[in-house]
Structures are given as C-alpha cells and as structure tokens.
Enzyme design. Structure first.
Site, short mmCIF file in Angstrom:
data_model
loop_
_atom_site.label_atom_id
_atom_site.label_comp_id
_atom_site.label_asym_id
_atom_site.label_seq_id
_atom_site.Cartn_x
_atom_site.Cartn_y
_atom_site.Cartn_z
N GLY A 13 9.01 108.61 -40.86
CA GLY A 13 7.58 108.96 -40.85
C GLY A 13 7.20 109.80 -39.64
O GLY A 13 8.05 110.43 -38.99
N ASN A 14 5.91 109.76 -39.30
CA ASN A 14 5.37 110.57 -38.20
C ASN A 14 6.10 110.29 -36.88
O ASN A 14 6.61 111.20 -36.22
CB ASN A 14 3.88 110.24 -37.98
CG ASN A 14 3.07 110.34 -39.25
OD1 ASN A 14 3.03 111.38 -39.87
ND2 ASN A 14 2.41 109.25 -39.64
N GLY A 15 6.13 109.01 -36.50
CA GLY A 15 6.71 108.61 -35.22
C GLY A 15 8.21 108.87 -35.18
O GLY A 15 8.75 109.31 -34.15
N ASP A 39 13.83 109.18 -51.26
CA ASP A 39 14.82 110.25 -51.09
C ASP A 39 14.65 110.98 -49.75
O ASP A 39 15.04 112.13 -49.60
CB ASP A 39 14.70 111.25 -52.25
CG ASP A 39 13.31 111.88 -52.31
OD1 ASP A 39 12.41 111.43 -51.55
OD2 ASP A 39 13.11 112.82 -53.09
N GLU A 40 14.04 110.26 -48.75
CA GLU A 40 13.74 110.94 -47.48
C GLU A 40 14.99 111.51 -46.80
O GLU A 40 14.94 112.61 -46.25
CB GLU A 40 13.03 109.98 -46.52
CG GLU A 40 11.56 109.81 -46.83
CD GLU A 40 10.81 108.94 -45.81
OE1 GLU A 40 9.58 108.91 -45.88
OE2 GLU A 40 11.45 108.28 -44.98
N GLN A 119 4.98 95.35 -33.15
CA GLN A 119 3.98 94.46 -33.72
C GLN A 119 4.28 93.03 -33.26
O GLN A 119 5.40 92.70 -32.91
CB GLN A 119 3.96 94.50 -35.26
CG GLN A 119 3.30 95.74 -35.84
CD GLN A 119 1.79 95.69 -35.74
OE1 GLN A 119 1.25 95.06 -34.85
NE2 GLN A 119 1.11 96.39 -36.62
N CYS A 149 0.24 110.95 -33.67
CA CYS A 149 1.02 112.03 -34.26
C CYS A 149 0.94 112.02 -35.78
O CYS A 149 0.64 111.00 -36.38
CB CYS A 149 2.48 111.89 -33.83
SG CYS A 149 3.22 110.30 -34.24
N HIS A 178 -7.07 97.08 -35.38
CA HIS A 178 -7.40 97.48 -36.75
C HIS A 178 -8.16 96.40 -37.54
O HIS A 178 -9.21 96.70 -38.12
CB HIS A 178 -6.13 97.90 -37.51
CG HIS A 178 -5.44 99.07 -36.88
ND1 HIS A 178 -4.08 99.22 -36.84
CD2 HIS A 178 -5.95 100.15 -36.22
CE1 HIS A 178 -3.76 100.34 -36.22
NE2 HIS A 178 -4.88 100.91 -35.82
N ARG A 291 -2.10 99.18 -44.46
CA ARG A 291 -1.43 98.32 -43.47
C ARG A 291 -2.35 97.89 -42.33
O ARG A 291 -2.01 96.99 -41.58
CB ARG A 291 -0.18 98.98 -42.92
CG ARG A 291 -0.39 100.22 -42.11
CD ARG A 291 0.97 100.64 -41.55
NE ARG A 291 0.86 101.76 -40.68
CZ ARG A 291 1.15 103.02 -41.03
NH1 ARG A 291 1.55 103.28 -42.25
NH2 ARG A 291 1.05 103.99 -40.15
#
Ligand code: NAD
Length: 368
Positions: A13-15, A39-40, A119, A149, A178, A291
């Site tokens: 992902g982003n991070g 399929d990343e 977390q 990001c 959050h 999330r």
C-alpha cells in the site's frame, strides 16, 4: 566488500511503497517487498524495472522528486523472508497475522520485526504467533507511519504529503484518534446522505476534541498507574494527544492554541476526508466497515482499555466510544464498563492472551 542489510517490507500500500522506495536509496540495504494481497506482486513486478518515483511535498510548497527502485517484489514468503535482518510490517492491522504466519517459517533468529505502525497489542500478537522464536527477535511497534502518504499510481508513483517531525515507539499509544472522531461525528447523524465527504481531521468540532482529549487523559492516567505499580518502566512516550501533535507535526500546524485548532490547521491533513460510500452519484453515507472503526477499535482502543483495566483506571470516555463502535461492528467487547464481552477473542486486548495482572505484561507471565 560491504555487507548489505536485508530489509523486508511486508505490504503493497501507500506506506509500503514509501518505505521500500526510501530504503532502496541506501547502498548498504537490499530492499525486498512481500505482498500477499491479490495480484499486487505481479502488478508491481511488471513495473519494477522502470523504477518508483516518490514525490515529496515540502513545507514551503515546493516538491522534491526521488527516483528509486526496490530490489525485489514477490508474493513468495520464503524468497522474501530468508536472510532478512529487518522485517517491517506496513499494512493495516487486520493483515498483520497473515504476514506473521507467512514469514514465520523462514525468519532467522535475531530478526528485528517492526510494526509500522504496530497498532496496540502488536507485541502480544507477535509473541503469540511466533512462539519461542519471538524470544530471539526484537519486536518494535511504532505508533504511526512517519509520513502522511498516498499512492498516485500503484508500483510507479507515491506521494509524501507530510513528514512527522518525530515518531514514538511505545506500548501505550496516543494514535487512538480515529474511533473518537468517528463517534463524535456520526453518533448524532440523522441518517440522511450528505452531498460531500466531510473533512476528517480538519473538520473536528469541540465535542470531538473533548472526546479525544478525554481518551488521551485516560491513557495518561493508565501510564501513571503503570509507573507507580511497575517501577523502572519508562512511560515518557505516553503524552497527551495535544502535545503529540505539537511534537510530531509542529512545522505543519498554523494555529497551536488548542487541540481542535491544532488538528484543523495541520497542513499534513489537507484533503483527508471521512470514510464514506456513495449511495447514488454525489450522495454519501459514512462507511462504518472502514478500518477507522473495524481495526482501530479491536486493535486500538480495546487493547488500551484492557491495559487500563489491569492498571485499575476507570475510563468513561473510552467506554462511551467503544460502546458506540461495537454496536456499529455488531460485536460485544465491553459489557458495562468491563471487557468481558463474548467477542474479546477478536481483539488484541491483553486479557485475550491470558494477561490477568498488570505486572504480567512486563514479566511475560501469562496463562490461558
Ligand atoms: P493502505 O491502505 O495503502 O494498505 C493497503 C494495502 O494493505 C494493500 O495494498 C495490500 O497490500 C494490503 N492489504 C489490504 N488488504 C489485505 C489483505 N486482506 N491481506 C493482505 N494484505 C492486505 O495502508 P497505508 O496507507 O500504507 O497504511 C498502513 C497503516 O498505517 C494503516 O494502519 C494506516 O491506518 C496507517 N497510517 C497511514 C497513513 C497514511 O498517510 N497512509 C498515516 C498514518 C498511519
């Protein structure tokens, strides 16, 4: 001949893009990526040869462009984890278990495992899943990502919107923002769709700021009680959420007069909106499966409530937020003000792992 450190980044992902790209810039680091999602691995590998561009938005409005290239992207845990010295897990917390299970057979002794972010309860989860091997590893959990990001184009371009000035690694964290913001925003909602997505951080009001501050005070009271009961434990990283923003985002904030204004004027939060889903074109309702609730309750504020409970601290703010959130999740963690709900098994509360006394958290004694 220089010896390379092998850094494995789990996630796509982003991070994960930011970290994989930045780590690759160091000549003494071999930067590998393991992504098990969809399929990343295949999609990123197809773009790997042409490199990854990191666009950094600087405080003065300028941008810096960093061209980089990770060594390998794969979905094969053995290929990725064998020989890795440092393993960074950079995915939403619900995916931590997948990655820990996948890499466990191939991890060597003395590996450093980093939850970025971990977390709450990341350490408990690692010890539980890795068993004896955990004793020979160093487990680090960071409270957040070092950057705000987002991906511009998968495998090709990621953007860093803001860089935190500092980042704490601690057991009790203040990145518990959050769920209180979601509760404060949506508990009084009339159910009618909105014509635009409201700003998440920059839209907070006095009630949300009070909830955040109240939860933060309860974390501080817990840290104080821990320090009293377990002398020698360093709880200095547990600070109030207001101080946390001043410490981590100081250069991005224009109004530092109170918590609400600090969040409303944090430039690193430009454009970040509430998780919403479209019910028809241009009409949005909140997405309670996001999330911000799903993960940040069971792996965020519930473990913190668990530690507070062991420390004997009452937590009316946390209880109020958890009670509303568990309703949205259709789960039962809290019964009244006690963590005795039937769904505690789905959380990372220390009680789930058999920690029944505060001292046991520090000695590693537990019984299930
Ligand atoms: P992200 O939303 O980009 O993560 C998505 C990635 O997670 C996917 O690309 C995939 O690789 C992986 N994934 C998703 N579902 C999966 C599954 N079922 N199984 C395996 N892998 C799966 O996440 P991010 O923005 O990199 O953030 C990582 C964590 O850091 C999150 O907990 C986030 O809340 C937190 N965080 C993010 C930012 C930010 O600016 N992006 C800032 C602070 C904290």
């Amino acid at each position: 001949m220089s010896i390379k450190s092998v850094v494995l980044i789990c996630g796509g992902g982003n991070g994960a893009h930011c970290l994989a790209g930045l780590a690759s810039l160091k000549s003494n680091i071999e930067s590998r990526v393991l992504t098990l999602y969809s399929d990343e691995a295949e999609r990123w590998t197809a773009k790997l040869e042409s490199g990854l561009l990191i666009t950094v938005r600087n405080d003065d409005g300028s941008e810096s462009l960093i061209q980089t290239k990770p060594s390998m992207v794969t979905n094969v845990p053995k290929k990725a984890a064998s020989g890795a010295h440092y393993i960074f897990i950079v995915v939403p917390a619900f995916a931590h278990t997948n990655y820990l299970d996948a890499i466990n057979p191939y991890m060597g002794k003395n590996t450093v495992i980093v939850g970025l972010p971990g977390q709450a309860g990341f350490e408990f989860e690692c010890v539980d899943l890795l068993g004896n091997k955990a004793k020979h590893c160093t487990i680090v959990t960071f409270e957040s990502l070092p950057w705000a990001c987002r991906l511009i184009e998968f495998g090709k371009n990621v953007e860093i919107l803001g860089i935190k000035d500092t980042l704490g690694a601690s057991v009790l964290k203040d990145s518990t923002v959050h769920p209180p913001i979601m509760y404060g925003k949506w508990s009084q909602w009339n159910g009618k769709p909105l014509s635009e997505k409201p700003l998440f951080y920059q839209g907070i009001d006095e009630r949300q700021a009070e909830l955040l501050s109240g939860v933060s005070d309860e974390c501080l009271a817990t840290a104080k009680a821990i320090k009293k009961k377990v002398p020698g434990v360093d709880m200095s990283d547990v600070i109030h959420v207001f101080d946390w923003y001043l410490k981590h985002y100081s250069s991005h904030i224009t109004n530092k007069s109170n918590l609400m204004m600090v969040m409303r004027t944090n430039k690193a939060y430009d454009g970040l909106v509430h998780p919403m889903k479209a019910v028809e074109p241009g009409k949005y309702v909140p997405d309670f499966t996001n999330r911000y609730i799903r993960e940040d309750v069971s792996m965020g504020i519930v473990p913190i409530k668990g530690i507070a409970e062991l420390a004997g601290i009452s937590t009316p703010y946390l209880d109020e937020v958890i009670t509303w959130c568990q309703g949205k999740l259709n789960k039962e963690f809290l019964v009244g003000n006690k963590l005795t709900g039937k769904d505690l098994k789905d959380t990372r509360a220390p009680q789930k792992y058999g920690y029944n006394k505060l001292e046991d958290l520090f000695t590693g004694n537990y019984s299930i």
